[in-house]
Design an enzyme around this catalytic site. Structure first.
Site, PDB file in Angstrom:
ATOM      1  N   HIS A 158       0.833  -1.216   0.000  1.00 38.71           N
ATOM      2  CA  HIS A 158       0.000   0.000   0.000  1.00 38.71           C
ATOM      3  C   HIS A 158       0.864   1.261   0.000  1.00 38.71           C
ATOM      4  CE1 HIS A 158      -0.022  -0.727   4.631  1.00 38.71           C
ATOM      5  NE2 HIS A 158       1.022  -0.011   4.293  1.00 38.71           N
ATOM      6  N   HIS A 196      -0.638   4.434   9.966  1.00 37.24           N
ATOM      7  CA  HIS A 196       0.744   4.929  10.024  1.00 37.24           C
ATOM      8  C   HIS A 196       0.823   6.265  10.754  1.00 37.24           C
ATOM      9  CE1 HIS A 196       0.352   2.374   6.450  1.00 37.24           C
ATOM     10  NE2 HIS A 196       1.625   2.137   6.491  1.00 37.24           N
ATOM     11  N   HIS A 214      10.503  -4.283   3.660  1.00 34.87           N
ATOM     12  CA  HIS A 214      11.042  -2.935   3.511  1.00 34.87           C
ATOM     13  C   HIS A 214      11.411  -2.371   4.875  1.00 34.87           C
ATOM     14  CE1 HIS A 214       6.762  -2.097   4.287  1.00 34.87           C
ATOM     15  NE2 HIS A 214       6.934  -0.790   4.283  1.00 34.87           N
ATOM     16  N   GLU A 238       4.385  -5.420   8.470  1.00 36.83           N
ATOM     17  CA  GLU A 238       3.036  -5.282   7.907  1.00 36.83           C
ATOM     18  C   GLU A 238       2.529  -6.595   7.319  1.00 36.83           C
ATOM     19  OE1 GLU A 238       3.250  -0.537   6.727  1.00 36.83           O
ATOM     20  OE2 GLU A 238       3.429  -2.007   5.138  1.00 36.83           O
TER      21      GLU A 238
HETATM   22 FE   LIG Z   1       2.773   0.749   5.269  1.00 36.58          FE
END
Ligand SMILES: [Fe+3]
Ligand SMILES: [Fe+3]
Lengths: 118, 281, 281, 118
Positions: free
Chosen positions: C12, C59, C195, C242
């Site tokens: 996303h 977030h 990531h 995530e």
């Molecule tokens: Fe994210």
């Protein structure tokens, strides 16, 4: 598990469980009452009830219940007693006043009713 | 390692704050209530806990319906007592113990409790009144322990089950006892007993049910997990669901406890008030 | 009764919102990414779900550290997409399905998940970007289903375990399937794959680990619960946690699923992007 | 259970897990950055960085890291990257700029580093 179907709650006479259904009805009313934690909002309400209710997006059922100082109608319209208590504080009503108003007793009768359960 | 000394449960009626402030301890209405705390004061003086875990339910100050957690644990350096809407003067902030908070949160999330961690939290009468009852002058009592608030949802149904509440306490015990500093901990469970504020049934009190709970919580708490949440509302009244806090406290005390003192009195304000001090064996 | 058609997981990345707005679908950098969504579009057109359960991680828009829930479920009439701090224009609100939200919350709290219910919730790119990817023009796509956001904490450690995430999905399935209206439901799991944004290890990507997750999530998700949260950070990167959302989604799909399409591409922005469409059998 | 003792977390070089210890250090900094979701706060910060930092009670480590535009120092002082991203947005830094700054690369080098992992 104590909630077999879509209707989770048993019927308890004289008691409105504050569940999702009630919450969906009463969100604006409860949000306004939550704001009464702050003095500035209590003062603004006292200064102009109608304008303050409008600014929180209350619907007509909410508004009329407040105009009428009708606790049972506030609850039927989705009000939650914990938030409503902040409103009744503005109206200078004690917990026993509120108890009496809902049960059709005077405050003194309601206090005696409590004492009689000892 | 940290050690749990015992648990104290008590009602947390807002009117008590008023009575404390006005020193009504010998008033005929209040005396039977305040007399229930005498043995608790001696026990606290003798044991001097370093940390108090205060399990209470927020009443619309610290949380709103926009984000209503089932179980919230404070992880702040201090906790502010704020105006709940009645304009009462607020007590000074209560110092926290964030290191122990985080230790407990780590332990409980690992044990599959879905905690909401609160690094800032305003605490209401549910937290403050018991502190005033147990440590007169709180937070300025010289014996005042550092505090960790834990709040369970009783505002918005669905509320947690009695079984989940007891299991929460058991997982909490594990989190406390594994904390590597030698600290003495007391656990509070505040709220209840039977009462109902709203509706045509306002003023409802159920002595028989309260006595049943008081009889069984010390030595037979698992029996009480058979009570469904709907039954709890029916038998304890809409706000009697605060008994969940007693169950959470009880879970934290381990299998065997000794009852040091108990008090039960009807009414204080709209509530059947109860107090219980259980010492860990 | 409601029926779960399948689940779609996707990265996303905020940059996607920008690429969508600027119609960069055929740009050489973006084409391998957007090509991963072609089969998903056909599947959605064929199946036309009525409700989308969007499992994402906030977030720092909808929640702050003052009150950080492990698992939050939206129960609002609509969800606003608000400015996340970059001044980007916000999409129009997404209509909710509060009746189904409450049904799910009732079911999951009874099943001992400690839900934070959210009657007001601002949703960020984690929720919005997948909606834009799957329903171009969202929320104004004529096929746009009503939405229920579910957010899990990946901001503040401790985060939930992979096992708890999978079990959450399984309990969610029970809650959805017991909803008494005949509605078709699709479950999204958004975020990941590997990531890391912060520290000297920023830019970390782990193709091998991502492939391992992609290989096993459809038919062997329980194997992935052996991964500890610390390992997940180590192998997937700090933000690769995530992947928990993928596990939650997977749990909701039942034992047997058919993989309809899969895409994996390095890099989009700092991220190894992945997409997977699993159909329930 | 993957956290046997009081130290819950394994050491991952170049990675600062945002756990309770970091959160205790960085609360004021993160709270300020969370406020940057709103344009009015971004503008107030841009107009007077020092005054805005002071109003959120930032400590000297927080402030100096911001004055230096030093991302690694912000993280060491308890900053969480999700909230810091709102601050770096004000500084007009892209995610790749921030990646380069933390790894000692130019932005172009950092982008190439990402591409090379395909
Ligand atoms: Fe994210
Ligand atoms: Fe109470």
């Amino acid at each position: 598990m104590d909630q077999p179907g879509f209707d989770y709650h048993i019927d308890i006479p004289g008691t409105t469980l504050f569940d999702g259904k009630q919450a969906m009805k009463g969100y604006a009313l409860n949000k306004m009452c939550y704001a009464f934690n702050k003095e500035v909002n209590r003062d603004a309400f006292a200064a102009d009830e109608e304008a303050f209710m409008e600014s929180y997006g209350l619907n007509e059922a909410h508004k009329q219940a407040i105009r009428d100082r009708d606790i049972l109608a506030m609850i039927a319209a989705g009000g939650n007693i914990y938030y409503l208590a902040k409103l009744t504080g503005i109206f200078k009503l004690s917990v026993q006043d509120v108890g009496g108003m809902q049960t059709g007793m005077t405050t003194e009768e309601f206090k005696q009713y409590l004492l009689d359960q000892a | 390692m940290a050690k749990i000394l015992g648990g104290i449960s008590t009602s947390h009626i807002p009117a008590v704050g008023h009575a404390v402030k006005n020193e009504l301890h010998d008033d005929p209405y209040w005396k039977p209530f305040f007399d229930g705390y005498i043995k608790i004061h001696s026990w606290i003086k003798e044991n001097k806990p370093d940390v108090v875990i205060n399990i209470y339910n927020d009443h619309g100050l610290g949380f709103f319906l926009d984000q209503m957690p089932t179980f919230a644990i404070g992880a702040a350096h201090e906790y502010r007592n704020e105006d709940e809407g009645w304009g009462l003067p607020s007590l000074d902030p209560f110092p926290g113990h964030p290191e122990m908070s985080w230790h407990i949160i780590e332990s409980m999330v690992a044990d599959e409790f879905d905690i909401t961690s609160c690094q800032e939290l305003a605490v209401d009468h549910g937290f403050v009144v018991p502190m005033q009852l147990f440590w007169p002058g709180a937070p300025h009592n010289p014996d005042m322990p550092r505090a960790i608030p834990i709040s369970a949802n009783t505002v918005q149904h669905p509320i947690p089950t009695l079984k989940r509440a007891l299991d929460f306490g058991r997982a909490l015990r594990k989190g406390i006892e594994s904390f590597p500093e030698d600290l003495k901990v007391v656990v509070l469970g505040t709220g209840g007993l039977s009462h109902q504020l709203e509706g045509e049934r306002a003023g409802f009190i159920n002595k028989e049910f309260d006595q049943y709970c008081l009889e069984n919580i010390a030595h037979n708490p698992d029996l009480l997990t058979k009570i469904t949440r709907q039954e709890l509302v029916e038998k304890a009244g809409a706000q009697g669901t605060e008994f969940l806090m007693w169950m959470m406290m009880r879970g934290a005390l381990g299998d065997n406890v000794t009852e040091i003192t108990r008090n039960y009195h009807i009414p204080i304000s709209n509530t059947a008030s109860g107090t219980l001090l259980l010492e860990c064996e």
